[in-house]
Design an enzyme around this catalytic site. Structure first.
Site, PDB file in Angstrom:
ATOM      1  N   ASN A 104       3.723   2.007   0.561  1.00 35.02           N
ATOM      2  CA  ASN A 104       3.779   3.467   0.776  1.00 35.02           C
ATOM      3  C   ASN A 104       4.207   3.866   2.182  1.00 35.02           C
ATOM      4  OD1 ASN A 104       1.186   2.519   1.594  1.00 35.02           O
ATOM      5  ND2 ASN A 104       0.482   4.618   1.673  1.00 35.02           N
ATOM      6  N   GLU A 202      -8.235  -2.911   3.735  1.00 32.08           N
ATOM      7  CA  GLU A 202      -7.999  -1.455   3.759  1.00 32.08           C
ATOM      8  C   GLU A 202      -7.493  -1.073   2.388  1.00 32.08           C
ATOM      9  OE1 GLU A 202      -8.797   0.489   6.097  1.00 32.08           O
ATOM     10  OE2 GLU A 202      -9.231  -1.009   7.623  1.00 32.08           O
ATOM     11  N   CYS A 236      -2.487   6.815   1.688  1.00 28.20           N
ATOM     12  CA  CYS A 236      -3.867   6.504   1.321  1.00 28.20           C
ATOM     13  C   CYS A 236      -4.822   7.613   1.756  1.00 28.20           C
ATOM     14  CB  CYS A 236      -4.281   5.176   1.919  1.00 28.20           C
ATOM     15  SG  CYS A 236      -4.067   5.145   3.696  1.00 28.20           S
ATOM     16  N   GLU A 415     -10.203  -1.076  11.520  1.00 24.06           N
ATOM     17  CA  GLU A 415      -9.075  -1.428  12.369  1.00 24.06           C
ATOM     18  C   GLU A 415      -8.903  -0.340  13.412  1.00 24.06           C
ATOM     19  OE1 GLU A 415      -5.491   0.053   9.584  1.00 24.06           O
ATOM     20  OE2 GLU A 415      -6.437  -1.788   8.931  1.00 24.06           O
TER      21      GLU A 415
HETATM   22  P1  NAD Z   1      -1.015  -3.647  -4.231  1.00 16.37           P
HETATM   23  O1  NAD Z   1      -2.426  -4.020  -4.089  1.00 16.37           O
HETATM   24  O2  NAD Z   1      -0.382  -3.699  -5.575  1.00 16.37           O
HETATM   25  O3  NAD Z   1      -0.080  -4.540  -3.285  1.00 16.37           O
HETATM   26  C1  NAD Z   1      -0.309  -4.646  -1.896  1.00 16.37           C
HETATM   27  C2  NAD Z   1       0.275  -5.969  -1.404  1.00 16.37           C
HETATM   28  O4  NAD Z   1      -0.476  -7.036  -1.972  1.00 16.37           O
HETATM   29  C3  NAD Z   1       1.733  -6.182  -1.790  1.00 16.37           C
HETATM   30  O5  NAD Z   1       2.411  -6.782  -0.716  1.00 16.37           O
HETATM   31  C4  NAD Z   1       1.613  -7.159  -2.944  1.00 16.37           C
HETATM   32  O6  NAD Z   1       2.749  -7.978  -3.106  1.00 16.37           O
HETATM   33  C5  NAD Z   1       0.402  -7.989  -2.511  1.00 16.37           C
HETATM   34  N1  NAD Z   1      -0.287  -8.729  -3.581  1.00 16.37           N
HETATM   35  C6  NAD Z   1      -0.370  -8.416  -4.880  1.00 16.37           C
HETATM   36  N2  NAD Z   1      -1.073  -9.380  -5.549  1.00 16.37           N
HETATM   37  C7  NAD Z   1      -1.446 -10.290  -4.636  1.00 16.37           C
HETATM   38  C8  NAD Z   1      -2.175 -11.514  -4.676  1.00 16.37           C
HETATM   39  N3  NAD Z   1      -2.666 -12.001  -5.813  1.00 16.37           N
HETATM   40  N4  NAD Z   1      -2.383 -12.190  -3.538  1.00 16.37           N
HETATM   41  C9  NAD Z   1      -1.890 -11.721  -2.367  1.00 16.37           C
HETATM   42  N5  NAD Z   1      -1.163 -10.598  -2.261  1.00 16.37           N
HETATM   43  C10 NAD Z   1      -0.947  -9.882  -3.376  1.00 16.37           C
HETATM   44  O7  NAD Z   1      -0.892  -2.182  -3.606  1.00 16.37           O
HETATM   45  P2  NAD Z   1       0.369  -1.241  -3.582  1.00 16.37           P
HETATM   46  O8  NAD Z   1       0.586  -0.697  -4.952  1.00 16.37           O
HETATM   47  O9  NAD Z   1       1.475  -1.938  -2.871  1.00 16.37           O
HETATM   48  O10 NAD Z   1      -0.161  -0.069  -2.617  1.00 16.37           O
HETATM   49  C11 NAD Z   1      -0.890   1.031  -3.044  1.00 16.37           C
HETATM   50  C12 NAD Z   1      -2.369   0.856  -2.732  1.00 16.37           C
HETATM   51  O11 NAD Z   1      -2.552   0.634  -1.343  1.00 16.37           O
HETATM   52  C13 NAD Z   1      -3.171   2.118  -3.052  1.00 16.37           C
HETATM   53  O12 NAD Z   1      -4.358   1.745  -3.699  1.00 16.37           O
HETATM   54  C14 NAD Z   1      -3.471   2.703  -1.687  1.00 16.37           C
HETATM   55  O13 NAD Z   1      -4.628   3.490  -1.616  1.00 16.37           O
HETATM   56  C15 NAD Z   1      -3.621   1.462  -0.857  1.00 16.37           C
HETATM   57  N6  NAD Z   1      -3.440   1.749   0.562  1.00 16.37           N
HETATM   58  C16 NAD Z   1      -4.553   1.729   1.368  1.00 16.37           C
HETATM   59  C17 NAD Z   1      -4.418   2.038   2.732  1.00 16.37           C
HETATM   60  C18 NAD Z   1      -5.611   2.054   3.664  1.00 16.37           C
HETATM   61  O14 NAD Z   1      -5.413   2.068   4.875  1.00 16.37           O
HETATM   62  N7  NAD Z   1      -6.815   2.051   3.160  1.00 16.37           N
HETATM   63  C19 NAD Z   1      -3.158   2.336   3.251  1.00 16.37           C
HETATM   64  C20 NAD Z   1      -2.070   2.356   2.376  1.00 16.37           C
HETATM   65  C21 NAD Z   1      -2.214   2.050   1.039  1.00 16.37           C
END
Ligand code: NAD
Length: 438
Positions: A104, A202, A236, A415
């Protein structure tokens, strides 16, 4: 492992030199602002004015901030009076650490952890989201020009289940800093915890936006448009549950629907639009499933938006009109589950206690926004809101020195500022016994 071989030399590089290299990276990102901006918008679908004013400036700010912060980082000492001993804490870099980030805010979030990890003397294996890899690739070229030695930052691309998984389960990766979905993090934690890795998570959110009748109405309205729909609601920290005090509810509802209906959705690299594209087909379908739920549930009422847009010049893009859904039950799926989209819910409340109960009745606890001019209420509610961040009469107002993170299923750890430098270092206490006799 290349990263492991580079660790000894990088961790022994002087603080000034490490700081200088991070500053060089920040300079080069600023010099190449237009290239990064364009790549980020094409990859992610976000409006180009957003990449140019928020995403990429924040990337250089991440490097510049930690270039300076690391020179101010300190450890504690404790004098054990009466025992004639002095304790001091050494803060050593961990070694090789892993960074996994979402789509995002692609480079903004990736570098938010890479910068402090490098500043603290670690070598990093970093994986951007497979959906938005482009700016991470550009970053590699910049790092080389900035003088970062080979093997110190290693960007790897690939699917989460393969490349991400390989980082998490590699025995030489000592810590994992993950930003992404709560479900993914459960999986990561299951792998990493039995290996005794340090974890910073996060995660998702379902952030409330609480509006009292005594708010500064115009400021609240302008900010609420942003906090609901900036980056197509895919930040997020976006406020996706809007609670409005009953006495203001009808006025807010009319004005908000009116203002949201006028938001312009269009091609991300055309500067004339407020909102760009949804990041992927799969994500669009997920969002539509929630909108369809609202269409068939008599406790939910779609006030505006939610229709797919087909742009004549770009018929294959994933465009969605910003959507407001009035809901009657705080326990409904739309108020409880993270949709991460340009869809917000609207609900009235009467009293402080009532809204606090609804807001805190959530699995998530990332951030909350409060609109009131009443200082006592602001202090009372800030104490009781179960979120890691509380914004009062503002939103996305970030000071990089402050602790950032969520409670409950929104994350583990904090963080920002020195918190993350503590995460990326291992404290070691040294106790020296001394002789008090002269
Ligand atoms: P996601 O969890 O699908 O993917 C995040 C990352 O994890 C990607 O790089 C993906 O390739 C990797 N990943 C997926 N499966 C994995 C595994 N088994 N092992 C290791 N890595 C793996 O999330 P997304 O759809 O890319 O992002 C959206 C989510 O991120 C939303 O839930 C949003 O709230 C959250 N988010 C949180 C924050 C925060 O600061 N709290 C900030 C931005 C986004």
């Amino acid at each position: 492992m290349v990263a492991e071989n580079s660790f000894l030399s990088w961790s022994n590089t002087s603080l000034n030199k490490r700081s200088q290299i991070l500053s060089n990276i920040a300079d080069l990102i600023e010099e190449n602002l237009d290239d990064f901006t364009l790549a980020e918008s094409i990859d992610n679908g976000k409006p180009i004015h957003l990449s140019k004013s928020i995403d990429i400036p924040r990337v250089s700010a991440n490097f510049r901030f930690y270039a300076h912060a690391v020179t101010q980082f300190y450890s504690e000492s404790h004098e054990s009076q009466g025992l004639n001993a002095l304790n001091y804490t050494l803060r050593k870099p961990m070694g090789v650490v892993g960074r996994i980030s979402p789509w995002n805010l692609p480079l903004y979030l990736l570098t938010w952890k890479i910068a402090p990890a490098l500043a603290a003397g670690n070598c990093v294996i970093a994986k951007p989201s497979e959906i938005t890899p482009m700016t991470a690739f550009l970053l590699c070229e910049i790092c080389e020009k900035a003088g970062l030695p080979k093997g110190v930052l290693n960007l790897v691309h690939g699917l989460g289940s393969e490349t991400g998984q390989a980082i998490v389960e590699h025995p030489k990766v000592k810590a994992i800093s993950f930003t992404g979905g709560t479900k993914t993090s459960e999986h990561i934690a299951r792998t990493a915890t039995p290996m005794f890795k340090k974890l910073s998570l996060e995660l998702g959110g379902k952030n409330p936006n609480i509006i009292f009748e005594d708010c500064d109405y115009e400021k609240m309205m302008t900010t609420t448009l942003k906090s609901s729909f900036a980056n197509q609601g895919q930040i997020c920290l976006c406020g996706s549950r809007i609670y409005v005090q009953k006495t203001l509810y009808n006025k807010f509802k009319n004005d908000f629907v009116n203002r949201v209906s006028k938001l312009k959705v269009g091609h991300p690299i055309d500067d004339n639009f407020d909102m760009g594209a949804i990041v992927s087909k799969a994500h669009l379908e997920k969002i539509e499933s929630y909108i369809n739920l609202a269409k068939t549930n008599h406790n939910m009422n779609i006030l505006c938006g939610g229709e797919k847009l087909i742009l004549k010049s770009y018929p294959n893009g994933y465009y969605l009109k910003p959507c407001i859904i009035e809901v009657k039950d705080n326990k409904c799926k739309l108020n409880q589950e993270e949709i991460f989209s340009p869809v917000v819910t609207l609900m009235p409340f009467e009293t402080e206690n009532e809204v606090l109960n609804m807001v805190n009745d959530s699995l998530y606890g990332l951030s909350s926004t409060l609109w009131t001019q009443n200082l006592n209420r602001c202090m009372r509610m800030s104490q009781r809101l179960e979120t890691g961040i509380v914004w009062v009469n503002t939103w996305l107002n970030r000071d990089l020195r402050t602790p950032f993170g969520g409670t409950k299923q929104s994350g583990v750890g904090r963080e920002g500022g020195f918190e993350v430098l503590r995460f990326f270092t291992e404290p070691k206490n040294v106790c020296i016994d001394y002789n008090t006799e002269f």
